[in-house]
Design a protein around this motif. Structure first.
Motif, PDB file in Angstrom:
ATOM      1  N   MET A  58       0.828  -1.200   0.000  1.00 53.33           N
ATOM      2  CA  MET A  58       0.000   0.000   0.000  1.00 53.33           C
ATOM      3  C   MET A  58       0.869   1.259   0.000  1.00 53.33           C
ATOM      4  O   MET A  58       0.718   2.137   0.822  1.00 53.33           O
ATOM      5  CB  MET A  58      -0.967   0.012   1.173  1.00 53.33           C
ATOM      6  N   ALA A  59       1.792   1.260  -0.897  1.00 55.06           N
ATOM      7  CA  ALA A  59       2.620   2.453  -1.026  1.00 55.06           C
ATOM      8  C   ALA A  59       1.752   3.625  -1.464  1.00 55.06           C
ATOM      9  O   ALA A  59       0.945   3.494  -2.370  1.00 55.06           O
ATOM     10  CB  ALA A  59       3.726   2.221  -2.037  1.00 55.06           C
TER      11      ALA A  59
ATOM     12  N   VAL B  21       6.728  10.612   8.257  1.00 51.42           N
ATOM     13  CA  VAL B  21       5.829  10.484   7.113  1.00 51.42           C
ATOM     14  C   VAL B  21       4.977  11.739   7.048  1.00 51.42           C
ATOM     15  O   VAL B  21       4.192  12.015   7.960  1.00 51.42           O
ATOM     16  CB  VAL B  21       4.927   9.237   7.235  1.00 51.42           C
ATOM     17  N   ASN B  22       5.136  12.484   5.987  1.00 52.81           N
ATOM     18  CA  ASN B  22       4.408  13.740   5.832  1.00 52.81           C
ATOM     19  C   ASN B  22       3.121  13.550   5.056  1.00 52.81           C
ATOM     20  O   ASN B  22       2.955  12.578   4.326  1.00 52.81           O
ATOM     21  CB  ASN B  22       5.303  14.755   5.115  1.00 52.81           C
ATOM     22  N   GLU B  23       2.202  14.471   5.208  1.00 50.37           N
ATOM     23  CA  GLU B  23       0.985  14.461   4.417  1.00 50.37           C
ATOM     24  C   GLU B  23       1.349  14.668   2.946  1.00 50.37           C
ATOM     25  O   GLU B  23       2.412  15.194   2.641  1.00 50.37           O
ATOM     26  CB  GLU B  23       0.045  15.574   4.882  1.00 50.37           C
TER      27      GLU B  23
ATOM     28  N   TYR C 194       5.546   1.445   7.634  1.00 51.45           N
ATOM     29  CA  TYR C 194       4.863   2.540   8.305  1.00 51.45           C
ATOM     30  C   TYR C 194       4.687   2.234   9.796  1.00 51.45           C
ATOM     31  O   TYR C 194       4.149   1.190  10.151  1.00 51.45           O
ATOM     32  CB  TYR C 194       3.506   2.712   7.628  1.00 51.45           C
ATOM     33  N   VAL C 195       5.152   3.104  10.635  1.00 55.20           N
ATOM     34  CA  VAL C 195       4.940   2.935  12.082  1.00 55.20           C
ATOM     35  C   VAL C 195       4.399   4.223  12.682  1.00 55.20           C
ATOM     36  O   VAL C 195       4.768   5.322  12.265  1.00 55.20           O
ATOM     37  CB  VAL C 195       6.235   2.546  12.841  1.00 55.20           C
ATOM     38  N   ILE C 196       3.489   4.035  13.641  1.00 56.51           N
ATOM     39  CA  ILE C 196       2.992   5.187  14.388  1.00 56.51           C
ATOM     40  C   ILE C 196       3.610   5.127  15.776  1.00 56.51           C
ATOM     41  O   ILE C 196       3.478   4.125  16.480  1.00 56.51           O
ATOM     42  CB  ILE C 196       1.461   5.178  14.475  1.00 56.51           C
ATOM     43  N   ILE C 197       4.295   6.184  16.143  1.00 59.79           N
ATOM     44  CA  ILE C 197       4.928   6.244  17.458  1.00 59.79           C
ATOM     45  C   ILE C 197       4.154   7.244  18.309  1.00 59.79           C
ATOM     46  O   ILE C 197       4.154   8.440  18.038  1.00 59.79           O
ATOM     47  CB  ILE C 197       6.407   6.643  17.322  1.00 59.79           C
TER      48      ILE C 197
ATOM     49  N   ALA D 204       8.578   6.199   8.933  1.00 54.84           N
ATOM     50  CA  ALA D 204       8.918   5.078   8.058  1.00 54.84           C
ATOM     51  C   ALA D 204      10.143   4.365   8.623  1.00 54.84           C
ATOM     52  O   ALA D 204      11.103   5.004   9.041  1.00 54.84           O
ATOM     53  CB  ALA D 204       9.216   5.572   6.647  1.00 54.84           C
ATOM     54  N   LEU D 205      10.084   3.032   8.628  1.00 50.94           N
ATOM     55  CA  LEU D 205      11.219   2.268   9.141  1.00 50.94           C
ATOM     56  C   LEU D 205      12.407   2.335   8.204  1.00 50.94           C
ATOM     57  O   LEU D 205      13.550   2.429   8.633  1.00 50.94           O
ATOM     58  CB  LEU D 205      10.821   0.802   9.338  1.00 50.94           C
TER      59      LEU D 205
END
Ligand SMILES: [Zn+2]
Length: 65
Positions: free
Chosen positions: A1-2, A14-16, A37-40, A61-62
């Motif tokens: 899902m890039a 990760v920017n909008e 993709y990670v949410i911290i 992003a990892l």
């Protein structure tokens, strides 16, 4: 899902879409070539955040190429 979201090469944020500079550090070194993709949410309690040297909650992003 890039997606077409751009990731900062400096801080991995990760920017909008359609940003020209990073929301977090204002770098203009953004790339579409990223993975993981990670949410911290709690950087102070996160191993990943420590490894990535992230100190602000957000989406990251990892891997950035
Ligand atoms: Zn940045």
């Amino acid at each position: 899902m890039a997606s077409n979201r751009l990731v900062c090469r400096e801080c991995h944020r990760v920017n909008e879409p359609d940003r020209e500079t990073c929301d977090s550090c204002n770098s203009s070194s953004l790339t579409e070539d990223w993975a993981g993709y990670v949410i911290i949410a709690h950087p102070d309690k996160s191993e990943i955040a420590r490894e990535m040297q992230v100190d602000e909650p957000g989406s990251y992003a990892l891997k950035v190429r």
